[in-house]
Design a protein around this motif. Structure first.
Motif, short mmCIF file in Angstrom:
data_model
loop_
_atom_site.label_atom_id
_atom_site.label_comp_id
_atom_site.label_asym_id
_atom_site.label_seq_id
_atom_site.Cartn_x
_atom_site.Cartn_y
_atom_site.Cartn_z
N ARG A 254 -8.20 0.77 0.58
CA ARG A 254 -7.18 1.79 0.80
C ARG A 254 -5.82 1.12 0.89
N TRP A 255 -4.82 1.71 0.25
CA TRP A 255 -3.47 1.15 0.29
C TRP A 255 -2.56 1.92 1.21
N CYS A 256 -3.05 3.02 1.79
CA CYS A 256 -2.24 3.78 2.73
C CYS A 256 -3.15 4.54 3.67
N VAL A 270 1.28 1.60 4.81
CA VAL A 270 1.05 1.42 3.39
C VAL A 270 1.08 -0.08 3.08
N THR A 272 1.53 -3.33 0.28
CA THR A 272 2.20 -3.73 -0.96
C THR A 272 1.92 -5.20 -1.26
N ALA A 276 -2.14 -6.05 -0.73
CA ALA A 276 -2.92 -5.00 -1.38
C ALA A 276 -3.81 -5.53 -2.48
N ASP A 293 5.42 -3.01 -7.07
CA ASP A 293 4.92 -2.19 -5.96
C ASP A 293 6.07 -1.63 -5.13
N ARG A 317 0.10 8.49 -0.98
CA ARG A 317 -1.03 8.51 -1.91
C ARG A 317 -0.56 8.54 -3.36
N TYR A 319 2.12 6.99 -4.44
CA TYR A 319 2.40 5.56 -4.69
C TYR A 319 1.11 4.81 -4.95
N GLU A 320 0.09 5.01 -4.14
CA GLU A 320 -1.17 4.30 -4.28
C GLU A 320 -1.81 4.56 -5.65
N LYS A 324 -2.27 1.52 -8.36
CA LYS A 324 -3.64 1.13 -8.70
C LYS A 324 -3.87 1.26 -10.20
#
Length: 377
Positions: A254-256, A270, A272, A276, A293, A317, A319-320, A324
């Motif tokens: 998960r990035w956030c 979040v 970066t 990440a 990022d 999300r 951004y994620e 990705k």
């Protein structure tokens, strides 16, 4: 009265400082918290990064691009296989002045630190502070990532990187050189401007070779480099310490997300940069990905609806998903190349060198790959 912040950035390296400056332009109040210092460091920082056009434009917009002597333009890149396969990228056919720039890390960090010092919207703090949004820019060894409950899935490579710098008998000619060898990958990155004769070395070698190579006297180590580089730049002289680190492919699940906070609304976070994701350095895209990022995150926050908080999970999300998707092809490409050149069987050697020769003659495909690597559409 206690000072309040919109965003707390944990990690004040290149990625963290760049993000702080981007957010400050949007009149957001930013707390910038340096990550804990590593337990041991080399006497001097020997790192150098290959930055593409997109990264240069971003840093120039922040007035943080280093002076010319610390950012050497790459006019050509030569990639050699282990059985005669070769690929050459040239700036001129692409209609650009440079394929990339090899940037001294200390010089870039100094420019960013100066910009932060004169930015009143950014406050450098000794410890994390409460803020609606925390951005983790601490690098691959981030402790905050685990604190927020993000799992970091790591696939270790059977290789370590050895980095140093050498002076060369012959000028580098603004050419970046890379050799895919039976036992590793060697890169020479030009330093010192157009007429320079020194290079930053990144040598990815098998894990079992690291101890012996690091223990070699300077003359013996440079002799090993000369042999591996096929004497391309003549006699080499070691002019810096050697640093080493393990290589890995890694990505956070998960990035956030958000985490409960006593007496207040949940705090959003979040990830970066290297906190990440990690990729193999063979394509020199690690920092370019990290800067992309923070540029994407800053843009998502800049264009949010006026009534949305910077901590809005829908924004994070978005951004994620975007990053990705952008990371996927680069991760697959670098991992695939590493795996392909790690195989020593004769059929694999023939296949990869046949592939390199075909790619060299591919025309539009080669141009497309070159422009993507430069950060151009």
């Amino acid at each position: 009265m206690a000072q309040t912040f919109d965003i707390c950035i944990r990690g004040a390296g290149i990625v963290g400082k760049t993000l702080a400056l981007l957010l400050a332009r949007e009149r957001l109040k930013v707390a910038l918290v340096p990550a804990p210092a590593p337990s041991s460091t080399a006497a001097a920082d020997v790192r150098a990064y290959a930055l593409n056009t997109a990264s240069r434009q971003l840093l120039e917009s922040l007035r943080s691009w280093p002076d010319a002597e610390h950012a050497t333009a790459v006019r050509q890149m030569q990639v050699q296989g282990d059985q005669g396969g070769a690929v050459v990228f040239d700036a001129e056919p692409q209609g650009v002045d440079a394929l990339a720039w090899i940037v001294d890390v200390p010089a870039l960090e100094a420019r960013l630190a100066e910009a932060v010092r004169f930015q009143p919207q950014v406050e450098v703090m000794d410890a994390p502070v409460a803020a609606p949004l925390t951005v983790v820019c601490e690098g691959r060894a981030s402790s905050t990532r685990a604190e927020f409950g993000a799992r970091f899935d790591i696939t270790p490579y059977a290789q370590h990187a050895i980095a140093t710098r050498v002076r060369c008998e012959h000028p580098h000619g603004q050419v970046a050189r890379q050799w895919f060898l039976p036992d590793g990958i060697l890169a020479f990155l030009p330093l010192g401007g157009p007429a320079g004769n020194s290079v930053a070395v990144v040598w990815s070698v098998q894990r079992e070779q690291v101890t012996s190579l690091m223990a070699l006297p300077p003359e013996a180590f440079t002799q090993a480099l000369q042999t591996a580089s096929q004497q391309a730049l003549g006699t080499l002289t070691l002019c810096a310490d050697r640093a080493t680190w393990p290589l890995q492919l890694a990505k956070a699940d998960r990035w956030c997300g958000s985490t409960p906070a006593a007496g207040v609304s949940p705090r959003s976070w979040v990830l970066t940069g290297d906190a990440a994701h990690n990729v193999h350095p063979l394509a020199g895209q690690g920092l370019n990905l990290g800067l992309a990022d923070v540029q994407a995150l800053a843009e998502v926050l800049r264009t949010r609806d006026y009534w949305r908080s910077v901590a809005d999970q829908r924004l994070l999300r978005r951004y994620e998903r975007e990053r990705k998707a952008a990371l996927l092809p680069m991760g697959l490409a670098t991992d695939g190349l590493q795996q392909l050149f790690a195989r020593q069987e004769a059929p694999w050697q023939a296949l990869r060198n046949w592939g390199m020769k075909g790619f060299e003659r591919s025309g539009p495909l080669k141009d497309f790959v070159a422009r993507r690597a430069m950060g151009m559409r």
